[in-house]
Scaffold this active site. Structure first.
Site, PDB file in Angstrom:
ATOM      1  N   HIS A  17       2.911  48.494  -3.034  1.00  0.00           N
ATOM      2  CA  HIS A  17       3.759  47.563  -2.282  1.00  0.00           C
ATOM      3  C   HIS A  17       5.044  48.234  -1.791  1.00  0.00           C
ATOM      4  CE1 HIS A  17       1.882  43.649  -2.282  1.00  0.00           C
ATOM      5  NE2 HIS A  17       1.753  43.601  -3.592  1.00  0.00           N
ATOM      6  N   GLU A  45      -0.754  41.826   0.855  1.00  0.00           N
ATOM      7  CA  GLU A  45      -1.669  41.979  -0.282  1.00  0.00           C
ATOM      8  C   GLU A  45      -2.983  42.692   0.067  1.00  0.00           C
ATOM      9  OE1 GLU A  45      -0.589  41.695  -3.148  1.00  0.00           O
ATOM     10  OE2 GLU A  45       1.203  40.462  -2.850  1.00  0.00           O
ATOM     11  N   HIS A  73      -1.043  49.100  -7.868  1.00  0.00           N
ATOM     12  CA  HIS A  73      -0.887  47.990  -6.905  1.00  0.00           C
ATOM     13  C   HIS A  73       0.593  47.721  -6.606  1.00  0.00           C
ATOM     14  CE1 HIS A  73      -2.059  43.992  -5.144  1.00  0.00           C
ATOM     15  NE2 HIS A  73      -0.810  43.736  -5.488  1.00  0.00           N
ATOM     16  N   GLU A  74       1.376  47.548  -7.650  1.00  0.00           N
ATOM     17  CA  GLU A  74       2.793  47.220  -7.417  1.00  0.00           C
ATOM     18  C   GLU A  74       3.519  48.392  -6.760  1.00  0.00           C
ATOM     19  OE1 GLU A  74       3.100  44.228  -7.532  1.00  0.00           O
ATOM     20  OE2 GLU A  74       1.513  43.683  -8.944  1.00  0.00           O
ATOM     21  N   ASP A 100       2.379  29.049  -2.445  1.00  0.00           N
ATOM     22  CA  ASP A 100       1.637  29.552  -3.608  1.00  0.00           C
ATOM     23  C   ASP A 100       0.142  29.222  -3.503  1.00  0.00           C
ATOM     24  OD1 ASP A 100       3.854  30.692  -4.660  1.00  0.00           O
ATOM     25  OD2 ASP A 100       4.162  29.245  -6.272  1.00  0.00           O
ATOM     26  N   GLU A 102       6.267  43.265  -7.328  1.00  0.00           N
ATOM     27  CA  GLU A 102       6.729  44.533  -6.751  1.00  0.00           C
ATOM     28  C   GLU A 102       8.215  44.581  -6.442  1.00  0.00           C
ATOM     29  OE1 GLU A 102       4.792  42.194  -5.421  1.00  0.00           O
ATOM     30  OE2 GLU A 102       5.008  42.024  -3.247  1.00  0.00           O
ATOM     31  N   TYR A 133      -6.195  39.259  -0.640  1.00  0.00           N
ATOM     32  CA  TYR A 133      -6.310  40.511  -1.400  1.00  0.00           C
ATOM     33  C   TYR A 133      -7.594  41.264  -1.048  1.00  0.00           C
ATOM     34  CZ  TYR A 133      -2.443  39.071  -4.454  1.00  0.00           C
ATOM     35  OH  TYR A 133      -1.218  38.719  -4.937  1.00  0.00           O
TER      36      TYR A 133
HETATM   37  N1  BES Z   1       3.281  40.097  -5.042  1.00  0.00           N
HETATM   38  C1  BES Z   1       2.252  39.776  -5.949  1.00  0.00           C
HETATM   39  C2  BES Z   1       2.579  38.624  -6.853  1.00  0.00           C
HETATM   40  C3  BES Z   1       2.870  37.311  -6.145  1.00  0.00           C
HETATM   41  C4  BES Z   1       2.241  36.958  -4.965  1.00  0.00           C
HETATM   42  C5  BES Z   1       3.758  36.438  -6.703  1.00  0.00           C
HETATM   43  C6  BES Z   1       2.532  35.739  -4.352  1.00  0.00           C
HETATM   44  C7  BES Z   1       4.045  35.239  -6.100  1.00  0.00           C
HETATM   45  C8  BES Z   1       3.430  34.878  -4.920  1.00  0.00           C
HETATM   46  C9  BES Z   1       1.852  40.975  -6.793  1.00  0.00           C
HETATM   47  O1  BES Z   1       1.944  42.185  -6.135  1.00  0.00           O
HETATM   48  C10 BES Z   1       0.411  40.800  -7.183  1.00  0.00           C
HETATM   49  O2  BES Z   1      -0.400  40.790  -6.299  1.00  0.00           O
HETATM   50  N2  BES Z   1       0.133  40.674  -8.461  1.00  0.00           N
HETATM   51  C11 BES Z   1      -1.197  40.511  -8.984  1.00  0.00           C
HETATM   52  C12 BES Z   1      -1.690  41.784  -9.600  1.00  0.00           C
HETATM   53  C13 BES Z   1      -2.556  42.629  -8.756  1.00  0.00           C
HETATM   54  C14 BES Z   1      -3.088  43.804  -9.546  1.00  0.00           C
HETATM   55  C15 BES Z   1      -3.673  41.929  -8.037  1.00  0.00           C
HETATM   56  C16 BES Z   1      -1.152  39.489 -10.103  1.00  0.00           C
HETATM   57  O3  BES Z   1      -0.061  39.150 -10.539  1.00  0.00           O
HETATM   58  O4  BES Z   1      -2.205  39.052 -10.524  1.00  0.00           O
HETATM   59 ZN    ZN Z   2       0.428  42.352  -4.680  1.00  0.00          ZN
END
Ligand code: BES
Ligand code: ZN
Length: 647
Positions: free
Chosen positions: A340, A359, A336-337, A414, A312, A422
């Site tokens: 955010h 999330e 989703h993005e 991570d 995002e 989520y």
């Molecule tokens: N902000 C996240 C990606 C992220 C989270 C990167 C933690 C690094 C550390 C992003 O908004 C996200 O949640 N992406 C998901 C997609 C979503 C539709 C569930 C993904 O990348 O799978």
């Molecule tokens: Zn996210």
């Protein structure tokens, strides 16, 4: 600046407001507390962030000006970061402590006249911690207000990926992109890499002449004109994990009055078609949760090695090309993005243990946007798949990781990237919706975003706000104990809401008939199934389906050749478990072209379950590894636990 000089603080405070508008208001540096809040409007109360060395309670960085040369030859960013800061408690004695990882620091300078003149400063780079990197400590004269660091990134910076021309769609020009969340910004900028420190930024970026640079800021070109010199500015205060850059052969296509998409030229047409509802999504979200705060909303579709589905980055969402299914069935990722832009970018988690505030809220908002734009059935299908996925994941998870307010001390943040923040987070909000009614929850959320805009908050702050503004105003509906169970206890509360939908009923009947041998694969009426129906069907099949039935399905629907990334991923997981040989080639092709961690990691995990599979995993990884992003590669290294062998 010091607290004892309150008038200077106030003047600067007002000046910043006048200059940038109230939403960027920078408050003076505050004190540090271990997850406790007595914040007054005049202070930011910093909490202990176990994932940063920085000392924002004494020295709080407010702006970073970057001046960068992007070199594909050396795979480095080289240049300067000029940091402006304010002083808090005991700041006269303080040194500035910044986060870094694998940075080569050439020199540091300080200024005491707002950056007009600089003099050399002494600094020390501390020992590297495997998760956190190294602290960079800079000695400050008591009246200094700026620091300039001259540095370059390491060629394997964890937050950057450098692609050769062969690794791009066009095959002619190289590509570079960043991914800063959670704590990778420090691998390309020395800064206070904690989400509770909000900064504005600007950047001057020089690149090879024929490439376009874009950033999560104002200044992205809508004409694709390439000059090799680009300037950006993010005038709103954001956390460091939202700083982002990409450089490549990029083309732009508008989507609507305030939105558009960037990608390599051969992909941009398909991407624009897939994302044609973006403007509708922005309108729907604004109606529910208040005005979009960031001006433009553009998307950047990256090459397939991008390790996430989406990121995002403000004003410029980064997205994987694996969502370009051709039928818009995976565009809830855009919702989703975009969501955010409220939950995450406007109101930000203070530390990574509060990640569910980003999330969980965003997942709930995504469901609401999907329901508004694509209807109740699409929403129900996605929510049901989400809940089922969460239940399966929780069943195999340590209890400590099943907690929304997860403790990540001493761990890589991570590791907190699971379905819990989520889907459990979203279920908690859905629970509040069921209890208080949609109207009251919507009003609550809208006010929550507005009253905390451009602030970073902790779980405790949220709970306090929730109690004061929803629970106590509507007594007897939800108890403090119930809230505590959702936030601090493992597992899913028994009262967790279930989607009341028959969206998958027909599929469930077909699964039964197919397994009982009453319906042959070729007679399954799947012609118009959506991606979600396919996913539900495949996930409902047992792990001992047998190779005959696998072959029957493959013959009827060509599943091994399917282009849709989610469906083929599910099929490949099943194929590994079944040792279904006809899918072997496709598995290798998929793993050597796609670097999205959500797909790659479970496939390797499935492979290593058998000795023969592990041999195969190592073989495939040898070929795939050069194309993987450092974040994906790290996950696979952990699975194979045999770094040396595989390279
Ligand atoms: N902000 C996240 C990606 C992220 C989270 C990167 C933690 C690094 C550390 C992003 O908004 C996200 O949640 N992406 C998901 C997609 C979503 C539709 C569930 C993904 O990348 O799978
Ligand atoms: Zn996210």
């Amino acid at each position: 600046m010091n607290f004892s000089r309150a008038s200077t603080v106030l003047c600067t405070f007002l000046l910043i407001n006048l200059f940038f508008g109230c939403e960027t208001a920078q408050k003076p540096a505050g004190k540090i507390e271990e997850q406790k809040h007595e914040s007054t409007s005049a202070e930011i109360v910093f909490v202990k962030d176990h994932h940063s060395y920085a000392n924002p309670e004494a020295i709080r960085v407010t702006n970073v000006d970057l001046d960068w040369d992007v070199s594909f030859e050396t795979k480095t960013i080289k240049g300067t970061a000029e940091l402006s800061f304010e002083r808090g408690k005991e700041a006269d004695k303080a040194q500035m402590i910044l986060d870094t990882r694998d940075l080569k620091i050439e020199k540091t300078k300080t200024s005491s006249d707002g950056g007009k003149t600089y003099k050399d400063a002494t600094f020390k780079v501390g020992e590297a911690d495997k998760f956190l990197g190294s602290p960079l400590t800079i000695d400050l004269p008591p009246d200094a207000d700026r620091v300039k660091v001259t540095y370059q990134t390491g060629p394997t910076a964890s937050g950057l990926q450098w692609l050769t021309p062969e690794q791009t769609a066009g095959k002619k020009m190289p590509f570079m992109f960043s991914q800063a969340q959670a704590i990778h910004a420090r691998s390309f900028i020395p800064l206070q890499d904690s989400p509770q420190v909000r900064i504005t930024y600007s950047a001057k970026v020089r690149t090879p002449k024929d490439l376009l640079a874009v950033m999560s800021a104002e200044g992205n070109s809508q004409t694709d004109e390439r000059t090799g010199e680009y300037e950006f500015k993010m005038p709103k205060a954001i956390p460091s994990y939202l700083i982002a850059i990409a450089v490549g052969d990029l083309k732009f296509k508008p989507l609507g009055k305030r939105s558009g998409v960037y990608s390599e030229p051969s992909v941009v047409g398909k991407a624009a078609k897939e994302f044609e509802d973006t403007e509708k999504m922005i309108d729907a979200t604004e109606k529910l949760y208040g005005e979009y705060a960031w001006g433009r909303y553009d998307l950047l579709v990256l090459p397939p090695s991008f390790p996430f589905g989406g990121m995002e980055n403000p004003m410029l969402t980064f997205a994987t090309p694996t969502i370009l299914a051709g039928d818009k069935s995976l565009v809830s990722l855009v919702a989703h993005e975009l969501a955010h832009s409220w939950s995450g970018n406007l109101v930000t988690n203070s530390t990574w243990r509060d990640f569910w505030l980003n999330e969980g809220f965003t997942t709930y908002l995504t469901y609401r946007i999907t329901e508004t734009v694509y209807g109740e059935k699409q929403y129900s299908m996605e929510a049901m798949l989400g809940r089922k996925g969460l239940e399966d994941e929780i069943a195999a998870m340590d209890e400590r990781d099943q907690i929304l307010h997860v403790d990540l001390k001493g761990r890589d943040p991570d590791d907190g990237f699971t379905g819990v923040p989520y889907e459990k987070g979203a279920l908690f909000l859905r629970y509040l919706e069921e209890k208080f009614g949609r109207e009251k929850l919507d009003e609550f959320l809208k006010t929550y975003f507005k009253s905390h805009a451009f602030q970073s908050i902790t779980t405790e702050q949220f709970v306090e706000y929730l109690k004061a503004n929803l629970l106590e105003k509507n007594p007897g509906v939800v108890t403090d104990t119930e809230v505590d169970e959702w936030i601090n206890k493992p597992g899913l509360p028994k009262t967790a809401p279930r989607a009341k939908s028959n969206a998958f009923e027909k599929i469930d009947v077909i699964v039964k008939e197919f397994l009982a041998g009453k319906t042959a694969a070729k007679d399954i009426p799947a012609k118009d199934w959506t991606t979600q129906e396919w996913l539900h069907f495949l996930r409902a099949l047992p792990s001992d389906l047998g190779n005959d039935k696998m072959a029957e399905l493959d013959a009827a629907f060509d599943l091994t050749k399917v282009g849709n990334s989610e469906i083929v991923f599910q099929w490949l997981v099943m194929s590994i478990a079944h040792k279904y040989a006809p899918a072997d080639g496709r598995l290798e092709e998929f793993l050597t072209t796609v670097g999205r961690r959500k797909f790659v990691k479970p496939l390797f995990e499935e492979l290593v379950k058998t000795p023969a599979g592990k041999v195969r995993a190592i073989e495939i990884y040898k070929k795939a590894h050069p194309g993987y992003h450092p974040i994906t590669a790290k996950s696979i290294d952990e699975i194979l636990d045999s770094k040396e062998e595989s390279k």
